[in-house]
Design an enzyme around this catalytic site. Structure first.
Site, PDB file in Angstrom:
ATOM      1  NE  ARG A 100       4.026  19.961 -71.173  1.00 48.55           N
ATOM      2  CZ  ARG A 100       2.947  20.332 -70.885  1.00 48.55           C
ATOM      3  NH1 ARG A 100       2.404  21.370 -71.392  1.00 48.55           N
ATOM      4  NH2 ARG A 100       2.350  19.927 -69.900  1.00 48.55           N
ATOM      5  CG  HIS A 146       8.251  16.408 -72.528  1.00 51.93           C
ATOM      6  ND1 HIS A 146       6.895  16.698 -72.684  1.00 51.93           N
ATOM      7  CD2 HIS A 146       8.601  16.000 -71.233  1.00 51.93           C
ATOM      8  CE1 HIS A 146       6.182  16.537 -71.335  1.00 51.93           C
ATOM      9  NE2 HIS A 146       7.414  16.103 -70.477  1.00 51.93           N
ATOM     10  CG  HIS A 169       1.053  20.478 -65.104  1.00 50.74           C
ATOM     11  ND1 HIS A 169       2.386  20.984 -64.528  1.00 50.74           N
ATOM     12  CD2 HIS A 169       1.428  19.647 -66.227  1.00 50.74           C
ATOM     13  CE1 HIS A 169       3.270  20.400 -65.418  1.00 50.74           C
ATOM     14  NE2 HIS A 169       2.749  19.615 -66.368  1.00 50.74           N
ATOM     15  CE  LYS A 221      -1.164  14.142 -70.490  1.00 50.97           C
ATOM     16  NZ  LYS A 221      -0.322  13.526 -69.591  1.00 50.97           N
ATOM     17  CE1 TYR A 239       9.615  22.567 -65.637  1.00 43.24           C
ATOM     18  CE2 TYR A 239       7.688  22.415 -64.925  1.00 43.24           C
ATOM     19  CZ  TYR A 239       8.557  21.949 -65.988  1.00 43.24           C
ATOM     20  OH  TYR A 239       8.137  21.343 -67.259  1.00 43.24           O
ATOM     21  NE  ARG A 262      -0.212  17.517 -71.287  1.00 42.69           N
ATOM     22  CZ  ARG A 262      -1.093  18.493 -70.851  1.00 42.69           C
ATOM     23  NH1 ARG A 262      -2.042  19.088 -71.268  1.00 42.69           N
ATOM     24  NH2 ARG A 262      -1.350  18.507 -69.302  1.00 42.69           N
TER      25      ARG A 262
END
Length: 307
Positions: A252, A249, A275, A177, A284, A153
């Protein structure tokens, strides 16, 4: 008309008790008045009336997000009527929200990504650059190489600790995150670009004690992501790529899409991207579908090789 009076009372409540902003109130008014025009006496509408109205706005071409917003306004309105004792039921209680379409992420082709990185490398190695321009070029090259090699990120990238470049290892740990740590691989090219940047960074006395790999005179102490995004767009333009189609992004997404296209497992990509839920990575899936079709067409003995 009773509906108009009820709508006004609802908007007054939202303003006085909830502190709703003027734009929010205007949006509620538009949505409720639109529904009242279609249904008639909105305050007395039944579930079938609301369902018919939602079907009509879908047929009119409203996006699912707009449909969901209109239904949300209606839910709030009927909840207000119920709480005020103006209705004994809520006709929206059994209605399902429209399913939002999951848009495919913007990405770049492998050729475009290669062109972008090659341009960054060429500029970083240009002997004609002055000190300030050389510094900026080396930093941008390192940022682009590391981003495409890792899929970080942008907030993780610009705040990388200096220690990442000092270790010269094939993997490093990044804190993402939710303060979760994950292991991220680093390509030889990315390590080389970081070392080149590190050599130039070492000539900057102002950042001698700065703990970040990409230091800056900012409140955070590291390069702001907006600056990197701006520099990346400018680099894309110089590489002959539309600046409108690129952002950190997007790179990424390119990292993830190119991995899957070349045979990577979806679970592995999930871990690399950080994730927490596989459903996030499933945007994806279209890449996997394309790969499976190609696999069958290329290798199945009954496949039509001419198509």
């Amino acid at each position: 008309m009773k509906s108009a009076v009820r709508i006004e009372a609802f908007l007054e409540m939202m303003s006085a008790e909830r502190g709703a902003a003027d734009n929010t109130l205007a949006s509620y008014r538009r949505d409720l008045e639109d529904a009242a025009e279609a249904v008639g006496d909105l305050a007395a509408a039944q579930t079938a009336d609301i369902r018919t109205y939602l079907g009509e706005i879908a047929a009119r071409g409203f996006a699912s997000s707009s449909q969901a917003r209109k239904l949300s306004a209606l839910r709030q309105f009927f909840k207000f009527l119920y709480m005020e004792g103006l209705r004994a039921d809520d006709p929206t209680g059994t209605l399902d929200s429209p399913r939002k379409e999951r848009s495919l992420p913007k990405t770049m082709s492998e050729a475009e990504t290669g062109r972008l990185i090659d341009r960054a490398a060429t500029e970083a190695g240009d002997p004609a650059l002055g000190d300030a321009a050389r510094l900026a070029a080396l930093r941008l090259h390192a940022l682009v190489e590391v981003l495409y090699a890792t899929g970080l990120r942008v907030s993780e990238l610009v705040s990388l600790p200096l220690s990442v470049a000092l270790r010269d290892e094939r993997f490093f740990i990044v804190r993402g995150k939710g303060d979760k740590e994950r292991m991220v691989p680093l390509s030889a090219k990315a390590r080389e670009a970081m070392r080149a940047w590190l050599g130039e960074r070492g000539t900057m006395p102002a950042y001698e004690d700065n703990p970040y790999l990409f230091p800056a005179a900012s409140e955070s102490g590291h390069l702001p992501r907006q600056i990197f995004a701006r520099d990346l767009k400018a680099l894309a333009a110089r590489a002959g790529i539309s600046a409108a189609k690129i952002s950190p992004h997007v790179l990424r997404h390119a990292f993830a899409s190119h991995l899957l296209h070349n045979g990577a497992d979806l679970r592995a990509v999930q871990q690399l991207l950080g994730h927490s839920d596989i459903s996030t990575t499933q945007i994806y899936t279209h890449v996997l579908e394309e790969r499976l079709v190609r696999l069958v067409n290329d290798h199945h003995p009954l496949a039509d090789k001419t198509s």
